[in-house]
Design a protein around this motif. Structure first.
Motif, PDB file in Angstrom:
ATOM      1  N   HIS A  88     -18.897  27.601 -24.634  1.00 33.85           N
ATOM      2  CA  HIS A  88     -20.357  27.542 -24.529  1.00 33.85           C
ATOM      3  C   HIS A  88     -20.789  27.429 -23.065  1.00 33.85           C
ATOM      4  CE1 HIS A  88     -24.088  27.348 -26.766  1.00 33.85           C
ATOM      5  NE2 HIS A  88     -24.488  26.286 -26.073  1.00 33.85           N
ATOM      6  N   GLY A  89     -21.831  26.683 -22.789  1.00 28.85           N
ATOM      7  CA  GLY A  89     -22.329  26.557 -21.423  1.00 28.85           C
ATOM      8  C   GLY A  89     -21.413  25.766 -20.523  1.00 28.85           C
ATOM      9  N   ASP A  93     -21.714  28.921 -18.517  1.00 26.66           N
ATOM     10  CA  ASP A  93     -22.994  28.805 -17.812  1.00 26.66           C
ATOM     11  C   ASP A  93     -22.909  27.688 -16.780  1.00 26.66           C
ATOM     12  OD1 ASP A  93     -25.607  29.216 -17.007  1.00 26.66           O
ATOM     13  OD2 ASP A  93     -26.461  27.972 -18.602  1.00 26.66           O
ATOM     14  N   TRP A 109     -23.617  33.376 -19.321  1.00 26.27           N
ATOM     15  CA  TRP A 109     -24.766  33.285 -20.224  1.00 26.27           C
ATOM     16  C   TRP A 109     -26.035  33.798 -19.545  1.00 26.27           C
ATOM     17  CZ3 TRP A 109     -29.305  30.591 -19.361  1.00 26.27           C
ATOM     18  CH2 TRP A 109     -30.201  30.552 -20.434  1.00 26.27           C
ATOM     19  N   HIS A 112     -30.436  32.941 -25.003  1.00 27.18           N
ATOM     20  CA  HIS A 112     -30.139  32.607 -26.398  1.00 27.18           C
ATOM     21  C   HIS A 112     -31.437  32.744 -27.199  1.00 27.18           C
ATOM     22  CE1 HIS A 112     -31.619  28.803 -24.902  1.00 27.18           C
ATOM     23  NE2 HIS A 112     -30.440  28.403 -24.432  1.00 27.18           N
ATOM     24  N   TYR A 145     -25.475  33.064 -28.203  1.00 23.09           N
ATOM     25  CA  TYR A 145     -25.413  33.417 -26.784  1.00 23.09           C
ATOM     26  C   TYR A 145     -25.393  34.934 -26.572  1.00 23.09           C
ATOM     27  CZ  TYR A 145     -24.692  29.068 -24.134  1.00 23.09           C
ATOM     28  OH  TYR A 145     -24.844  27.871 -23.483  1.00 23.09           O
ATOM     29  N   MET A 147     -24.658  37.345 -23.500  1.00 23.89           N
ATOM     30  CA  MET A 147     -23.942  37.153 -22.250  1.00 23.89           C
ATOM     31  C   MET A 147     -23.731  38.463 -21.513  1.00 23.89           C
ATOM     32  SD  MET A 147     -21.204  34.197 -23.351  1.00 23.89           S
ATOM     33  CE  MET A 147     -21.109  33.592 -21.657  1.00 23.89           C
ATOM     34  N   SER A 183     -17.953  31.188 -26.923  1.00 25.60           N
ATOM     35  CA  SER A 183     -19.362  30.852 -26.667  1.00 25.60           C
ATOM     36  C   SER A 183     -19.949  29.859 -27.664  1.00 25.60           C
ATOM     37  CB  SER A 183     -20.231  32.117 -26.623  1.00 25.60           C
ATOM     38  OG  SER A 183     -20.427  32.661 -27.922  1.00 25.60           O
TER      39      SER A 183
END
Length: 209
Positions: A88-89, A93, A109, A112, A145, A147, A183
């Motif tokens: 994920h972030g 990100d 990212w 969303h 997400y 991306m 993600s």
């Protein structure tokens, strides 16, 4: 038998519950026989002795900034053969100004749509893929997400944005190091889903080989 050693570095934006996610990953790695070091500072990357001892790095740091003195050892350690795996972030990100970090990760990212609470399907690319086999497609209600993704990555799971197949799980290399990204994982409850946990478990093990 020599234990493999992992470093978890958590921090950044609190909305992704980095401490709680770090605790889940710490437990998972210990179950797999890893010695685990946990840090809440990016200065951990400046510890040359620690970095040289690692088999795996697990970054959990959304947004924020990183100095070159912190970033360069991270990039170099992975390039020298240490695995890196995250979600994920917390990995996809981080440090929005650091394009070389994004180059290592294989994506960044950018959106969303619908924010949290979007119901969508996670689709496995191949039934024969050891990173995903037996998990099967599943539904999740969380952030979806969108991306920007390096065309060099190998995609293991996707979701759909209209006609676009958006990678969710991918792998790549950075020098001699293996890179795994997923993600999913907006907050600890999504990380704790059996499917997400199993994907991450396999990703951690794959990245350390």
């Amino acid at each position: 038998m020599i234990m493999k050693k992992a470093l978890i570095v958590w921090g950044g934006w609190d909305g992704h519950q980095p401490k709680e996610v770090g605790e889940i990953f710490e437990g998972l790695l210990k179950e797999e026989g890893f010695e685990v070091v946990v840090s809440d500072t990016l200065d951990a990357y400046k510890d040359a002795e620690l970095m040289a001892s690692l088999d795996l790095i697990v970054p959990i740091w959304t947004m924020g900034t990183i100095t070159q003195e912190q970033l360069r050892p991270l990039l170099d350690t992975v390039a020298a053969g240490c695995g890196i795996a995250g979600c994920h972030g917390g990995m996809g990100d981080s440090f929005r100004n650091e394009v070389e970090y994004q180059f290592m990760v294989g994506g960044q990212w950018v959106a969303h749509p619908g924010n949290d609470g979007v119901l969508y399907d996670v689709n496995m690319v191949s039934e024969d893929d050891p990173l995903t086999s037996g998990i099967g497609d599943f539904e999740v209600r969380t952030e979806k997400y969108y991306m920007h993704v390096d065309p060099a990555v190998k995609v293991h799971a996707t979701t759909s944005f209209d006609d676009v197949k958006m990678p969710i799980v991918w792998t790549k290399t950075w020098g001699q190091g293996r890179v795994y990204y997923n993600s999913l994982g907006h907050q600890a409850n999504i990380v704790a889903m059996p499917q997400t946990l199993e994907l991450m478990r396999r990703g951690f093990l794959w990245a350390t080989k």
